[in-house]
Write an enzyme that holds these catalytic residues in place. Sequence first.
Site, short mmCIF file in Angstrom:
data_model
loop_
_atom_site.label_atom_id
_atom_site.label_comp_id
_atom_site.label_asym_id
_atom_site.label_seq_id
_atom_site.Cartn_x
_atom_site.Cartn_y
_atom_site.Cartn_z
N GLY A 36 34.48 -20.55 -15.13
CA GLY A 36 32.90 -20.80 -15.21
C GLY A 36 33.03 -21.58 -14.12
N ILE A 37 31.35 -22.09 -13.87
CA ILE A 37 31.13 -23.54 -13.32
C ILE A 37 31.94 -24.01 -12.46
CG2 ILE A 37 29.41 -25.28 -12.80
CD1 ILE A 37 27.48 -23.86 -15.31
N ASP A 83 43.83 -34.29 -20.36
CA ASP A 83 43.31 -34.40 -21.58
C ASP A 83 42.56 -35.43 -21.46
OD1 ASP A 83 41.83 -34.79 -24.10
OD2 ASP A 83 43.58 -33.83 -25.21
N TYR A 166 18.37 -30.50 -21.62
CA TYR A 166 18.23 -30.41 -23.05
C TYR A 166 18.15 -31.90 -23.26
CZ TYR A 166 22.65 -28.32 -23.84
OH TYR A 166 24.80 -28.78 -23.54
N LYS A 181 25.31 -35.36 -23.90
CA LYS A 181 25.00 -34.90 -22.30
C LYS A 181 23.63 -36.53 -21.71
CE LYS A 181 26.82 -31.07 -21.37
NZ LYS A 181 27.21 -30.72 -19.99
N GLY A 208 20.37 -24.14 -15.53
CA GLY A 208 19.18 -23.73 -16.35
C GLY A 208 20.96 -22.69 -17.00
N PRO A 209 19.94 -21.74 -17.57
CA PRO A 209 21.08 -20.95 -18.02
C PRO A 209 21.78 -20.02 -16.93
CG PRO A 209 18.11 -20.03 -18.00
CD PRO A 209 18.43 -21.01 -17.45
N ARG A 218 30.27 -19.75 -27.27
CA ARG A 218 30.49 -21.03 -28.73
C ARG A 218 28.88 -20.83 -28.36
NH1 ARG A 218 34.54 -23.05 -24.62
NH2 ARG A 218 32.79 -24.53 -23.63
#
Length: 309
Positions: A36-37, A83, A166, A181, A208-209, A218
Amino acid sequence: MACKNPKKFFPIRKSPVLRDGAFKGKLVLVTGGGTGIGKAIATTFAHLRATVVIAARRMEKLEQTARDITKITGGTCEPFQMDIKDPGMVSDAFDKIDMKFGKVPEILVNNAAGNFIMATELLSSNAYGTIIDIVLKGTFNVTTELGKRCIQNKTGASITSITAGYARAGAPFIVPSAVSKAGVETMTKSLATEWSKYGLRFNAVSPGPIPTKGAWGRLNSGEMGDIAEKMKFLNPEGRVGSPEEVANLVAFISSDHMSFLNGAIIDLDGGQQHFNHGSHMGDFLHSWDHKNWEDAENLIRGRTGKEKA
């Protein structure tokens, strides 16, 4: 109302914004760098000739990602198992990084995270604690491990954490992540005032999205393409973002061009936070009953392969 022609007015640019070789000689650590990112961030730094270390719990995926990044960029990308919930394992990983490269990272990107949707009245204490341990405690573990080593060695560093809108606005159905966060953003601002005297600076990027299989798998019970299409209409720009856009911003603020940027929380969301409280969670979730939540939980667990916490 969302923009009807985002390709014309808000085009996506995926190529690195900085010049080639901008990070030559720099050692970069990206947690959660396997997908992902995080993978996009690691790839961008490798394109810009940094020596990149990606870290996560699962070595098999990390090793494949490191090979992919090396092949795509011609740069250096090394996987290290870490981890972040375990302070001892974090310290051991830093020892190994120092041993291999002869120094600690000059750039850290805290990207590792965990999240899922759940009605809070159905949320167990263990499930809540798991997200807190990964996102808040894990980010603290990695950040302070690097910070203490930099202080001892009298070397500077740029630390950027990936958060979310958020964290400030709050959001339904993702309470553990919102709480975590928010803590990371407060830690970012606090350490910016405390540790700058040691040559360390701290910032956060709040995407954002951004459709990624791991995160959105998830948070949603639908298909990725359908979800992304719906999200376009909930964003002022009429589109979703790309991991590469986040990566370019992270690289830019990590560079010496932005050495005066410290303690900042930067939203990269097309104006989403002002449109839908930054949560990307539609009001339809409020209408779900226990059966809907049970079905969604089973589907999401099937995607992640995890047992109930």
